[in-house]
Scaffold this motif. Structure first.
Motif, PDB file in Angstrom:
ATOM      1  N   ALA A 282      35.039  35.472  47.411  1.00 42.47           N
ATOM      2  CA  ALA A 282      34.622  35.137  45.885  1.00 42.47           C
ATOM      3  C   ALA A 282      35.504  36.174  45.220  1.00 42.47           C
ATOM      4  CB  ALA A 282      33.330  35.600  45.814  1.00 42.47           C
ATOM      5  N   GLU A 283      36.450  35.671  44.454  1.00 38.03           N
ATOM      6  CA  GLU A 283      37.340  36.261  43.602  1.00 38.03           C
ATOM      7  C   GLU A 283      36.889  36.323  42.124  1.00 38.03           C
ATOM      8  OE1 GLU A 283      42.208  36.634  43.424  1.00 38.03           O
ATOM      9  OE2 GLU A 283      41.280  34.952  44.415  1.00 38.03           O
ATOM     10  N   SER A 284      37.350  37.493  41.471  1.00 34.42           N
ATOM     11  CA  SER A 284      37.158  37.317  39.893  1.00 34.42           C
ATOM     12  C   SER A 284      38.450  38.200  39.380  1.00 34.42           C
ATOM     13  CB  SER A 284      36.015  38.438  39.722  1.00 34.42           C
ATOM     14  OG  SER A 284      35.899  38.544  38.320  1.00 34.42           O
ATOM     15  N   LEU A 285      39.134  37.313  38.514  1.00 38.19           N
ATOM     16  CA  LEU A 285      40.177  37.887  37.881  1.00 38.19           C
ATOM     17  C   LEU A 285      40.230  37.865  36.479  1.00 38.19           C
ATOM     18  CD1 LEU A 285      41.291  35.324  40.181  1.00 38.19           C
ATOM     19  CD2 LEU A 285      43.501  36.240  39.498  1.00 38.19           C
ATOM     20  N   ARG A 286      40.824  38.944  35.822  1.00 38.74           N
ATOM     21  CA  ARG A 286      40.752  39.136  34.316  1.00 38.74           C
ATOM     22  C   ARG A 286      42.166  39.211  34.044  1.00 38.74           C
ATOM     23  NH1 ARG A 286      36.456  37.633  35.267  1.00 38.74           N
ATOM     24  NH2 ARG A 286      34.395  38.787  34.687  1.00 38.74           N
ATOM     25  N   VAL A 287      42.695  38.203  33.260  1.00 39.10           N
ATOM     26  CA  VAL A 287      44.020  38.070  32.905  1.00 39.10           C
ATOM     27  C   VAL A 287      44.384  38.199  31.345  1.00 39.10           C
ATOM     28  CG1 VAL A 287      45.899  36.279  33.302  1.00 39.10           C
ATOM     29  CG2 VAL A 287      43.989  36.431  34.685  1.00 39.10           C
ATOM     30  N   ARG A 288      45.320  38.881  30.913  1.00 36.82           N
ATOM     31  CA  ARG A 288      45.620  39.091  29.797  1.00 36.82           C
ATOM     32  C   ARG A 288      45.939  37.726  29.227  1.00 36.82           C
ATOM     33  NH1 ARG A 288      49.572  44.370  28.636  1.00 36.82           N
ATOM     34  NH2 ARG A 288      49.972  43.030  26.940  1.00 36.82           N
ATOM     35  N   ALA A 289      45.106  37.497  28.095  1.00 41.84           N
ATOM     36  CA  ALA A 289      45.579  36.068  27.368  1.00 41.84           C
ATOM     37  C   ALA A 289      46.881  36.168  26.509  1.00 41.84           C
ATOM     38  CB  ALA A 289      44.427  36.074  26.239  1.00 41.84           C
TER      39      ALA A 289
END
Length: 111
Positions: free
Chosen positions: A86-93
């Motif tokens: 289970a992976e959660s990424l927060r990526v610069r928009a």
């Protein structure tokens, strides 16, 4: 030279423990999962949505708190359907774009 994303991965214990002794910095985690389990990955459910950067995430990404981010959540399963990653990424928009090619197929008959 600037950070793009903050990633958090949760693995099933019997999958994750053997990976701690592997070269996670230079190897693809999915290849390592297949090698250590002896099983192929089968599918992943991916959700993409917008969020705002919380202070800790903003600091790591070198952006203002409250800035827009893409949130990408993925649940990856082995070919037999067992969830293993289970992976959660927060990526610069401001440095990422989502692009898809969608084909229209035949319309399925009503059931």
């Amino acid at each position: 030279g600037r950070p793009l994303s903050v990633d958090s991965t949760r693995l099933a214990p019997d999958i994750g423990r053997p990976l701690l002794d592997r070269d996670l910095a230079h190897r693809d985690v999915f290849d390592l999962i297949e090698e250590t389990t002896g099983h192929r990955l089968g599918s992943a459910e991916v959700t993409v949505h917008a969020v705002t950067a919380e202070p800790d995430t903003a600091r790591l990404l070198e952006i203002p708190a409250g800035a827009a981010l893409f949130a990408i959540d993925r649940l990856t399963c082995l070919a037999d359907g067992r969830p293993v990653d289970a992976e959660s990424l927060r990526v610069r928009a401001d440095r990422f774009a989502l692009q898809a090619l969608v084909h229209r197929g035949p319309i399925a008959p009503p059931t």
